[in-house]
Design a protein around this motif. Structure first.
Motif, PDB file in Angstrom:
ATOM      1  N   ASP A  10       0.829  -1.209   0.000  1.00  0.00           N
ATOM      2  CA  ASP A  10       0.000   0.000   0.000  1.00  0.00           C
ATOM      3  C   ASP A  10       0.864   1.261   0.000  1.00  0.00           C
ATOM      4  O   ASP A  10       0.533   2.249  -0.663  1.00  0.00           O
ATOM      5  CB  ASP A  10      -0.930   0.015   1.210  1.00  0.00           C
ATOM      6  CG  ASP A  10      -2.104  -0.941   1.061  1.00  0.00           C
ATOM      7  OD1 ASP A  10      -2.250  -1.556  -0.026  1.00  0.00           O
ATOM      8  OD2 ASP A  10      -2.886  -1.071   2.027  1.00  0.00           O
ATOM      9  N   ALA A  11       1.963   1.220   0.732  1.00  0.00           N
ATOM     10  CA  ALA A  11       2.854   2.381   0.787  1.00  0.00           C
ATOM     11  C   ALA A  11       3.546   2.607  -0.551  1.00  0.00           C
ATOM     12  O   ALA A  11       3.679   3.750  -1.017  1.00  0.00           O
ATOM     13  CB  ALA A  11       3.885   2.201   1.894  1.00  0.00           C
ATOM     14  N   LEU A  54      11.250   0.865  -8.995  1.00  0.00           N
ATOM     15  CA  LEU A  54      10.509   0.412  -7.820  1.00  0.00           C
ATOM     16  C   LEU A  54      11.145  -0.812  -7.166  1.00  0.00           C
ATOM     17  O   LEU A  54      11.741  -1.653  -7.843  1.00  0.00           O
ATOM     18  CB  LEU A  54       9.068   0.068  -8.209  1.00  0.00           C
ATOM     19  CG  LEU A  54       8.241   1.200  -8.835  1.00  0.00           C
ATOM     20  CD1 LEU A  54       6.860   0.696  -9.206  1.00  0.00           C
ATOM     21  CD2 LEU A  54       8.139   2.394  -7.893  1.00  0.00           C
ATOM     22  N   PRO A  55      10.963  -0.929  -5.836  1.00  0.00           N
ATOM     23  CA  PRO A  55      11.450  -2.116  -5.137  1.00  0.00           C
ATOM     24  C   PRO A  55      10.543  -3.310  -5.410  1.00  0.00           C
ATOM     25  O   PRO A  55       9.359  -3.154  -5.734  1.00  0.00           O
ATOM     26  CB  PRO A  55      11.368  -1.697  -3.667  1.00  0.00           C
ATOM     27  CG  PRO A  55      10.210  -0.736  -3.629  1.00  0.00           C
ATOM     28  CD  PRO A  55      10.293   0.028  -4.928  1.00  0.00           C
ATOM     29  N   VAL A  56      11.105  -4.494  -5.281  1.00  0.00           N
ATOM     30  CA  VAL A  56      10.313  -5.724  -5.387  1.00  0.00           C
ATOM     31  C   VAL A  56       9.770  -6.033  -3.997  1.00  0.00           C
ATOM     32  O   VAL A  56      10.535  -6.279  -3.063  1.00  0.00           O
ATOM     33  CB  VAL A  56      11.169  -6.892  -5.914  1.00  0.00           C
ATOM     34  CG1 VAL A  56      10.347  -8.171  -5.953  1.00  0.00           C
ATOM     35  CG2 VAL A  56      11.712  -6.566  -7.294  1.00  0.00           C
ATOM     36  N   VAL A  57       8.439  -5.983  -3.872  1.00  0.00           N
ATOM     37  CA  VAL A  57       7.796  -6.168  -2.577  1.00  0.00           C
ATOM     38  C   VAL A  57       6.704  -7.226  -2.695  1.00  0.00           C
ATOM     39  O   VAL A  57       6.391  -7.715  -3.780  1.00  0.00           O
ATOM     40  CB  VAL A  57       7.185  -4.841  -2.071  1.00  0.00           C
ATOM     41  CG1 VAL A  57       8.275  -3.788  -1.886  1.00  0.00           C
ATOM     42  CG2 VAL A  57       6.109  -4.330  -3.031  1.00  0.00           C
ATOM     43  N   VAL A 116       1.112  -3.553  -7.091  1.00  0.00           N
ATOM     44  CA  VAL A 116       1.984  -2.406  -7.333  1.00  0.00           C
ATOM     45  C   VAL A 116       2.019  -2.067  -8.815  1.00  0.00           C
ATOM     46  O   VAL A 116       1.836  -0.913  -9.221  1.00  0.00           O
ATOM     47  CB  VAL A 116       3.405  -2.676  -6.808  1.00  0.00           C
ATOM     48  CG1 VAL A 116       4.353  -1.552  -7.237  1.00  0.00           C
ATOM     49  CG2 VAL A 116       3.400  -2.826  -5.287  1.00  0.00           C
ATOM     50  N   MET A 117       2.228  -3.069  -9.651  1.00  0.00           N
ATOM     51  CA  MET A 117       2.324  -2.813 -11.089  1.00  0.00           C
ATOM     52  C   MET A 117       0.981  -2.412 -11.695  1.00  0.00           C
ATOM     53  O   MET A 117       0.940  -1.756 -12.743  1.00  0.00           O
ATOM     54  CB  MET A 117       2.905  -4.031 -11.806  1.00  0.00           C
ATOM     55  CG  MET A 117       4.391  -4.247 -11.533  1.00  0.00           C
ATOM     56  SD  MET A 117       5.389  -2.763 -11.805  1.00  0.00           S
ATOM     57  CE  MET A 117       5.000  -2.374 -13.514  1.00  0.00           C
ATOM     58  N   GLN A 140      12.646 -12.711 -10.612  1.00  0.00           N
ATOM     59  CA  GLN A 140      12.088 -13.463 -11.730  1.00  0.00           C
ATOM     60  C   GLN A 140      10.570 -13.357 -11.752  1.00  0.00           C
ATOM     61  O   GLN A 140       9.957 -13.168 -12.819  1.00  0.00           O
ATOM     62  CB  GLN A 140      12.515 -14.924 -11.634  1.00  0.00           C
ATOM     63  CG  GLN A 140      12.078 -15.780 -12.817  1.00  0.00           C
ATOM     64  CD  GLN A 140      12.698 -17.169 -12.777  1.00  0.00           C
ATOM     65  OE1 GLN A 140      12.933 -17.725 -11.698  1.00  0.00           O
ATOM     66  NE2 GLN A 140      12.999 -17.721 -13.930  1.00  0.00           N
ATOM     67  N   ALA A 141       9.946 -13.455 -10.582  1.00  0.00           N
ATOM     68  CA  ALA A 141       8.494 -13.353 -10.518  1.00  0.00           C
ATOM     69  C   ALA A 141       8.026 -11.955 -10.908  1.00  0.00           C
ATOM     70  O   ALA A 141       7.053 -11.801 -11.659  1.00  0.00           O
ATOM     71  CB  ALA A 141       8.018 -13.697  -9.104  1.00  0.00           C
ATOM     72  N   ALA A 142       8.727 -10.936 -10.444  1.00  0.00           N
ATOM     73  CA  ALA A 142       8.322  -9.561 -10.748  1.00  0.00           C
ATOM     74  C   ALA A 142       8.560  -9.211 -12.221  1.00  0.00           C
ATOM     75  O   ALA A 142       7.774  -8.473 -12.826  1.00  0.00           O
ATOM     76  CB  ALA A 142       9.077  -8.588  -9.852  1.00  0.00           C
ATOM     77  N   LEU A 143       9.621  -9.748 -12.807  1.00  0.00           N
ATOM     78  CA  LEU A 143       9.928  -9.455 -14.207  1.00  0.00           C
ATOM     79  C   LEU A 143       8.873 -10.009 -15.162  1.00  0.00           C
ATOM     80  O   LEU A 143       8.764  -9.550 -16.308  1.00  0.00           O
ATOM     81  CB  LEU A 143      11.301 -10.033 -14.576  1.00  0.00           C
ATOM     82  CG  LEU A 143      12.511  -9.253 -14.066  1.00  0.00           C
ATOM     83  CD1 LEU A 143      13.772 -10.105 -14.126  1.00  0.00           C
ATOM     84  CD2 LEU A 143      12.703  -7.963 -14.853  1.00  0.00           C
ATOM     85  N   ALA A 144       8.083 -10.955 -14.706  1.00  0.00           N
ATOM     86  CA  ALA A 144       7.044 -11.541 -15.553  1.00  0.00           C
ATOM     87  C   ALA A 144       5.783 -10.680 -15.602  1.00  0.00           C
ATOM     88  O   ALA A 144       4.885 -10.945 -16.409  1.00  0.00           O
ATOM     89  CB  ALA A 144       6.693 -12.939 -15.048  1.00  0.00           C
ATOM     90  N   LEU A 145       5.713  -9.626 -14.787  1.00  0.00           N
ATOM     91  CA  LEU A 145       4.502  -8.807 -14.711  1.00  0.00           C
ATOM     92  C   LEU A 145       4.457  -7.774 -15.835  1.00  0.00           C
ATOM     93  O   LEU A 145       5.504  -7.264 -16.271  1.00  0.00           O
ATOM     94  CB  LEU A 145       4.444  -8.090 -13.365  1.00  0.00           C
ATOM     95  CG  LEU A 145       4.343  -8.995 -12.134  1.00  0.00           C
ATOM     96  CD1 LEU A 145       4.470  -8.177 -10.860  1.00  0.00           C
ATOM     97  CD2 LEU A 145       3.031  -9.766 -12.147  1.00  0.00           C
ATOM     98  N   PRO A 146       3.255  -7.426 -16.313  1.00  0.00           N
ATOM     99  CA  PRO A 146       3.122  -6.402 -17.358  1.00  0.00           C
ATOM    100  C   PRO A 146       3.691  -5.061 -16.883  1.00  0.00           C
ATOM    101  O   PRO A 146       3.509  -4.674 -15.724  1.00  0.00           O
ATOM    102  CB  PRO A 146       1.605  -6.303 -17.562  1.00  0.00           C
ATOM    103  CG  PRO A 146       1.057  -7.592 -17.060  1.00  0.00           C
ATOM    104  CD  PRO A 146       1.953  -8.013 -15.936  1.00  0.00           C
TER     105      PRO A 146
END
Length: 319
Positions: free
Chosen positions: A200-201, A223-226, A232-233, A259-265
């Motif tokens: 949320d922050a 952005l940080p990976v949280v 977030v995305m 790796q998980a975050a890089l798969a996001l649009p």
């Protein structure tokens, strides 16, 4: 063991700076530029602007980044990987790398606000003491990065937001990318600045940051990976690169989260430094190669990188 432990290995940089300071501008003018950004290829940028903020620590090593020769060794190892697209650096490090010829064909991002020194009593008064938009244009850079920490309980935040908006406009006037790195931040009971990494922050910080400036046409988020990275995305349409920060988990855990975050649009790649430049096992080339393997690349780029990396000889530097 060190790749090169000769204490004079960068002495020629001091000589050039003394006798021929215009060599930096010549190196920038003749540098081969990056071929350009493509939607089907995620970008990999190495960050090296931490010392300019007085942030020299990595993990439990408080002075890890203090030796400039060692840092330049590590940066050159990272930049030698063809999958690394570019650099994010403060002016001093940028100039060293230009003189070394290490930025051929690379994306170049300058670090703009370094005035909010780590531990400074007025740390949130984060003044723009690094690259200016005009200087980045003269260098042939691709853009500038700004850290935007938002503390609702500190009156200096409004000045930082205003300065950030002006920097975004100044970059956009020159068609240069503004890489904005927002956080909601607080001071803890000991006076230390802490970034709030709850989803949320982070989402709130994105909403504030992406509205800065009179245009967002050239604005990126960093952005940080949280946790809940999908949420977030979903909060932005801005091209977004992921930052590494100072790792507190194992290297395997960090890479898995990337790796998980890089798969996001919307995620356009990585802009990381300490995690890869100072890995636990000292194998900079190996850490960079592993991170590169997580990125989406076009078939042509992937084939070229695979051929080049097949000939790579792993090199370790001391921790």
């Amino acid at each position: 063991m060190n790749l090169n432990d000769d204490p004079r290995r960068y002495e020629h940089l001091s000589r050039i700076r003394l006798e021929d300071p215009e060599a930096v501008a010549r190196a920038a003018a003749t540098r081969r530029k990056h071929p350009g950004l493509k939607h089907d290829t995620q970008n990999f940028i190495v960050a090296a602007d931490h010392p300019a903020r007085g942030a020299l620590s990595v993990g439990s090593q408080p002075m890890a980044m203090a030796d400039r020769r060692d840092l330049l060794d590590r940066l050159q190892i990272a930049l030698a990987n063809p999958a690394v697209d570019g650099i994010l650096a403060s002016p001093d490090i940028m100039d060293d790398l230009l003189l070394l010829g290490a930025l051929e064909g690379k994306l170049v991002f300058g670090s703009m606000n370094r005035g909010g020194l780590a531990g400074l009593v007025n740390e949130f008064d984060d003044r723009f003491t690094g690259h200016t938009a005009a200087a980045l244009e003269a260098l042939g850079a691709d853009g500038g990065k700004m850290l935007t920490r938002i503390c609702l309980g500190d009156p200096d935040t409004v000045a930082t937001l205003e300065s950030t908006a002006k920097a975004i406009d100044s970059l956009a006037e020159r068609k240069l990318i503004a890489m904005v790195e927002p956080f909601l931040s607080v001071r803890d009971a000991h006076g230390k600045v802490r970034n709030d990494l709850r989803a949320d922050a982070v989402i709130k910080s994105v909403g504030i940051a992406e509205g800065l400036g009179s245009t967002s046409a050239y604005t990126w988020m960093k952005l940080p990976v949280v946790a809940e990275m999908e949420r977030v995305m979903a909060s932005t349409t801005m091209p977004t690169v992921l930052l590494g920060g100072d790792p507190d988990g194992s290297q395997e855990e960090v890479f898995a989260s990337w790796q998980a975050a890089l798969a996001l649009p919307g995620v356009r790649g990585l802009t990381v430094g300490r995690t890869l430049l100072y890995p636990h096992d000292g194998d900079v080339a190996g850490a960079v190669a592993t991170a590169a393997s997580l990125l989406k690349t076009s078939p042509v780029v992937a084939a070229a990188d695979e051929q080049t990396m097949s000939d790579r000889i792993p090199v370790k530097v001391s921790e």
